[in-house]
Scaffold this active site. Structure first.
Site, short mmCIF file in Angstrom:
data_model
loop_
_atom_site.label_atom_id
_atom_site.label_comp_id
_atom_site.label_asym_id
_atom_site.label_seq_id
_atom_site.Cartn_x
_atom_site.Cartn_y
_atom_site.Cartn_z
N ARG A 109 0.82 -1.22 0.00
CA ARG A 109 0.00 0.00 0.00
C ARG A 109 0.85 1.27 0.00
O ARG A 109 0.62 2.19 -0.77
CB ARG A 109 -0.94 0.01 1.21
CG ARG A 109 -2.15 -0.90 1.07
CD ARG A 109 -3.03 -0.76 2.29
NE ARG A 109 -2.23 -0.99 3.48
CZ ARG A 109 -2.18 -2.16 4.13
NH1 ARG A 109 -2.91 -3.17 3.71
NH2 ARG A 109 -1.42 -2.30 5.18
N ARG A 123 11.18 0.16 8.51
CA ARG A 123 11.53 -0.27 9.86
C ARG A 123 13.04 -0.34 10.01
O ARG A 123 13.75 -0.73 9.07
CB ARG A 123 10.99 -1.68 10.15
CG ARG A 123 9.61 -1.73 10.70
CD ARG A 123 9.51 -1.15 12.12
NE ARG A 123 8.15 -1.22 12.63
CZ ARG A 123 7.22 -0.30 12.43
NH1 ARG A 123 7.48 0.79 11.75
NH2 ARG A 123 6.00 -0.45 12.94
N GLU A 145 15.91 1.43 17.92
CA GLU A 145 15.27 2.70 18.29
C GLU A 145 14.84 2.68 19.76
O GLU A 145 14.39 1.65 20.24
CB GLU A 145 13.99 2.89 17.47
CG GLU A 145 14.22 3.35 16.07
CD GLU A 145 12.91 3.45 15.29
OE1 GLU A 145 12.96 3.19 14.09
OE2 GLU A 145 11.85 3.75 15.88
N HIS A 205 11.31 8.81 13.49
CA HIS A 205 10.16 7.92 13.27
C HIS A 205 8.83 8.69 13.27
O HIS A 205 7.94 8.43 14.10
CB HIS A 205 10.14 6.79 14.31
CG HIS A 205 9.41 5.57 13.82
ND1 HIS A 205 9.80 4.28 14.11
CD2 HIS A 205 8.29 5.43 13.04
CE1 HIS A 205 8.96 3.42 13.56
NE2 HIS A 205 8.04 4.10 12.90
#
Ligand code: DGY
Length: 321
Positions: free
Chosen positions: A156, A238, A267, A285
């Site tokens: 998507r 990611r 992270e 992020h």
């Protein structure tokens, strides 16, 4: 008595009001992240939880939460949830697909343009008072228009990124675990190529794959070497999809020209090597962080939680059992 649920991080008041109609809600509006120990204690008497990507749901946590029936991620990515463990423990897991595609696609373009045109580097120079006038060869960048865009993962979000490329009159190539149907390729004006062809042909490589053992270090030293020295790498998917140590070395040595990053390994403790580099644009992020989209994500997670604990099939069930 209403079921007890926990909202592990700060959300919008409207979301809490909605949840309060159905549940006794405890919420961490102080927004201080909880470690595994604290999360286990907080969820031990709860039937449901609205969680974020920094909350790890695994065997250890589930074994401490015998009443837990549903965990609802406020994110489309769900690598923080051990789905197999949830299914074994009969805990419903959900995510928030669909509502963040456009916003994340827009931010990918923010990174593409800022990196190609060296915006962070130029702004830092200007803010430091170093600008002494126009120069012909100042901050020469990479043209985005008519360049070749290589997309890993035409799901998507990858599709949104591809469609936006039409306006820049780019050539779009993509690689994925399987080829997309012709109508999707057509609407994205994207051509399926091998991983090797993508890496060697693209001026801009952008990553839109989920994180999994299969995509761990999808881009490492060998892959960076296959890219053009003038190319840039964009990652808003990611951390862990890219080998950060290898990327830092590639940026330092000129193997590639630049990178635009929204996500990192480990992270929020990202590799300090990035801070020493000028040719990298760094964001914390925030790709899905528009007001409207973060609201939709939180509300969708809340709807998933309500459905899960009222005997309905939640709209974004990840583990049917
Ligand atoms: C997601 O939805 O997976 C994002 O990374 C969280 O903003």
């Amino acid at each position: 008595m209403k079921p007890k649920v926990m909202v592990t991080r700060e959300v919008f008041d409207e979301v809490l009001d909605y949840l309060s109609q159905y549940f006794e809600v405890t919420s961490n509006q102080s927004d201080i992240p909880m470690d595994a120990e604290t999360l286990g204690i907080k969820l031990s008497d709860k039937q449901g939880a609205m969680i974020t990507i920094s909350d790890r749901i695994d065997v250890a946590l589930l074994s401490r939460c015998p009443n837990l029936k549903a965990v609802c991620n406020i994110a489309v990515g769900y690598n923080n949830i051990d789905l197999e463990a949830c299914t074994k423990a009969k805990v419903i897991a959900t995510n928030t697909p669909g509502v963040l595609d456009d916003t994340t696609g827009d931010f990918t373009w923010t990174l593409i343009l800022a990196t190609a045109r060296r915006l962070t580097e130029a702004e830092t120079y200007l803010r430091a008072g170093q600008w002494d006038g126009w120069k012909l060869k100042q901050f020469l960048g990479l043209d985005v228009h008519h360049a070749t865009l290589g997309i890993f993962g035409l799901g998507r979000i990858g599709q949104v990124v591809a469609r936006r490329a039409i306006g820049f009159e780019m050539k779009v190539i993509y690689h994925d675990i399987r080829r997309m149907p012709p109508d999707i390729e057509e609407s994205c004006r994207a051509r399926f190529v091998s991983k090797e062809e993508l890496l060697s042909q693209a001026d801009i490589v952008t990553l839109h794959v989920p994180y999994s053992p299969e995509t761990h270090h999808l881009i490492g030293k060998a892959e960076l070497k296959q890219m053009k020295p003038t190319a840039i790498l964009i990652n808003a998917s990611r951390g862990g999809v890219v080998d950060d140590e290898a990327l830092i070395e590639a940026l330092r040595s000129g193997t590639i020209a630049g990178a635009g990053l929204d996500v990192y390994e480990n992270e929020p403790k990202f590799n300090p090597g990035f801070l020493k580099l000028r040719n990298v644009v760094l964001a914390p992020h925030i790709a899905s962080s528009s007001r409207a989209t973060r609201y939709k994500m939180a509300m969708l997670a809340a709807q998933n939680l309500v459905a899960s604990l009222t005997g309905k099939i939640p709209p974004n069930l990840l583990n049917p059992f």
